[in-house]
Design a protein around this motif. Structure first.
Motif, mmCIF file in Angstrom:
data_model
loop_
_atom_site.group_PDB
_atom_site.id
_atom_site.type_symbol
_atom_site.label_atom_id
_atom_site.label_comp_id
_atom_site.label_asym_id
_atom_site.label_seq_id
_atom_site.Cartn_x
_atom_site.Cartn_y
_atom_site.Cartn_z
ATOM 1 N N ALA A 23 0.830 -1.222 -0.055
ATOM 2 C CA ALA A 23 -0.030 -0.050 -0.031
ATOM 3 C C ALA A 23 1.036 1.269 -0.014
ATOM 4 C CB ALA A 23 -0.930 -0.157 1.276
ATOM 5 N N PRO A 24 1.524 1.607 -0.989
ATOM 6 C CA PRO A 24 2.272 2.602 -1.142
ATOM 7 C C PRO A 24 1.621 4.163 -0.817
ATOM 8 C CG PRO A 24 1.970 1.872 -3.316
ATOM 9 C CD PRO A 24 1.429 0.907 -2.462
ATOM 10 N N SER A 25 0.307 4.020 -1.033
ATOM 11 C CA SER A 25 -0.400 5.389 -1.039
ATOM 12 C C SER A 25 -0.856 5.730 0.616
ATOM 13 C CB SER A 25 -1.671 5.247 -1.890
ATOM 14 O OG SER A 25 -2.550 4.252 -1.271
ATOM 15 N N LEU A 26 -0.454 4.786 1.375
ATOM 16 C CA LEU A 26 -0.966 4.868 2.689
ATOM 17 C C LEU A 26 0.311 5.492 3.838
ATOM 18 C CD1 LEU A 26 -2.921 1.781 3.623
ATOM 19 C CD2 LEU A 26 -3.790 3.909 3.217
ATOM 20 N N THR A 27 0.311 6.397 4.283
ATOM 21 C CA THR A 27 1.298 7.129 5.269
ATOM 22 C C THR A 27 1.302 6.268 6.621
ATOM 23 O OG1 THR A 27 -0.277 8.482 6.444
ATOM 24 C CG2 THR A 27 0.585 9.281 4.097
ATOM 25 N N PRO A 28 2.339 6.441 7.262
ATOM 26 C CA PRO A 28 2.604 5.845 8.387
ATOM 27 C C PRO A 28 1.644 6.465 9.458
ATOM 28 C CG PRO A 28 4.728 6.475 7.907
ATOM 29 C CD PRO A 28 3.820 7.139 6.749
ATOM 30 N N GLU A 29 1.309 7.472 9.223
ATOM 31 C CA GLU A 29 0.025 7.897 10.305
ATOM 32 C C GLU A 29 -1.325 7.461 9.947
ATOM 33 O OE1 GLU A 29 1.898 10.141 8.278
ATOM 34 O OE2 GLU A 29 3.491 10.561 9.927
ATOM 35 N N ALA A 30 -1.717 7.175 8.706
ATOM 36 C CA ALA A 30 -2.905 6.554 8.308
ATOM 37 C C ALA A 30 -2.702 5.176 8.915
ATOM 38 C CB ALA A 30 -3.271 6.490 7.116
ATOM 39 N N MET A 49 -6.651 -0.193 11.021
ATOM 40 C CA MET A 49 -6.487 -1.140 10.272
ATOM 41 C C MET A 49 -7.009 -0.975 8.892
ATOM 42 S SD MET A 49 -9.145 -3.835 11.624
ATOM 43 C CE MET A 49 -8.995 -5.361 10.542
ATOM 44 N N HIS A 50 -6.002 -1.517 7.642
ATOM 45 C CA HIS A 50 -6.483 -1.388 6.445
ATOM 46 C C HIS A 50 -6.560 -2.654 5.607
ATOM 47 C CE1 HIS A 50 -5.152 2.710 7.502
ATOM 48 N NE2 HIS A 50 -5.763 3.281 6.465
ATOM 49 N N CYS A 51 -7.677 -2.835 4.796
ATOM 50 C CA CYS A 51 -7.673 -4.083 4.046
ATOM 51 C C CYS A 51 -7.516 -3.425 2.532
ATOM 52 C CB CYS A 51 -8.872 -4.591 4.073
ATOM 53 S SG CYS A 51 -9.056 -6.318 2.951
ATOM 54 N N VAL A 52 -6.426 -4.070 1.886
ATOM 55 C CA VAL A 52 -5.816 -3.901 0.623
ATOM 56 C C VAL A 52 -6.576 -5.283 -0.130
ATOM 57 C CG1 VAL A 52 -4.173 -3.550 -1.150
ATOM 58 C CG2 VAL A 52 -4.044 -2.654 1.272
ATOM 59 N N THR A 53 -7.433 -4.868 -1.089
ATOM 60 C CA THR A 53 -8.219 -5.913 -1.522
ATOM 61 C C THR A 53 -7.309 -6.616 -2.898
ATOM 62 O OG1 THR A 53 -9.125 -4.720 -3.327
ATOM 63 C CG2 THR A 53 -10.453 -4.972 -1.116
ATOM 64 N N ARG A 54 -7.725 -7.793 -3.383
ATOM 65 C CA ARG A 54 -7.088 -8.212 -4.384
ATOM 66 C C ARG A 54 -6.804 -7.497 -5.683
ATOM 67 N NH1 ARG A 54 -10.586 -13.204 -3.516
ATOM 68 N NH2 ARG A 54 -9.422 -14.568 -2.137
#
Length: 146
Positions: free
Chosen positions: A47-54, A59-64
């Protein structure tokens, strides 16, 4: 990077988050998720678009397919893919409920370290053993080759 599962990114420094991910490993009968701690260097690749703060806020789910769900929407998304969590996920689809769930999730997230101490999540982690899952072994093997 294999896209046979959905990646769930979480804060591995938080005892409550770690405990919840251990619970998820036991509920994920069909291995639809691969759990990736935010301290793992592969998280930037996933997930290159997510910052460490985010990442530390929820929690985040990156789908297929690469779509990202955050917080309560992440729970709703992965819940629809795990039989024991389907009832909870269906409740989150009732109009207005996800809005309330996001507010509750944000409050819990902001206070998770205090809540971890209050509920003894670190001790609970010691009681609930991690479940060995093939998809996480495969990901760790790939990360060792990076």
């Amino acid at each position: 990077m294999s896209r046979t599962t959905h990646f769930v990114l979480y804060d591995d420094q938080c005892p409550m988050c770690t405990f919840q991910m251990r619970v998820v490993t036991w509920l994920d009968w069909f291995n639809v998720t691969t759990l990736v701690p935010m301290s793992d260097p592969r998280e930037r690749e996933i997930a290159p678009s997510l910052t460490p703060e985010a990442l530390s806020a929820a929690m985040h789910c990156v789908t297929r397919t690469g779509r990202i769900y955050r917080g309560a929407r992440c729970i709703r998304y992965i819940g629809m893919r795990m039989p024991l969590l389907v009832p909870l996920a269906l409740i989150l689809w009732i109009p207005g409920v996800i809005w309330i769930a996001e507010k509750v999730y944000a409050w819990v997230s902001r206070n998770r370290y205090i809540l971890s101490r209050v509920f003894g999540c670190k001790e609970a982690c010691a009681v609930l053993p991690p479940r060995e899952r093939r998809n996480e072994k495969d990901v760790h093997a790939v990360s060792g080759k990076l």
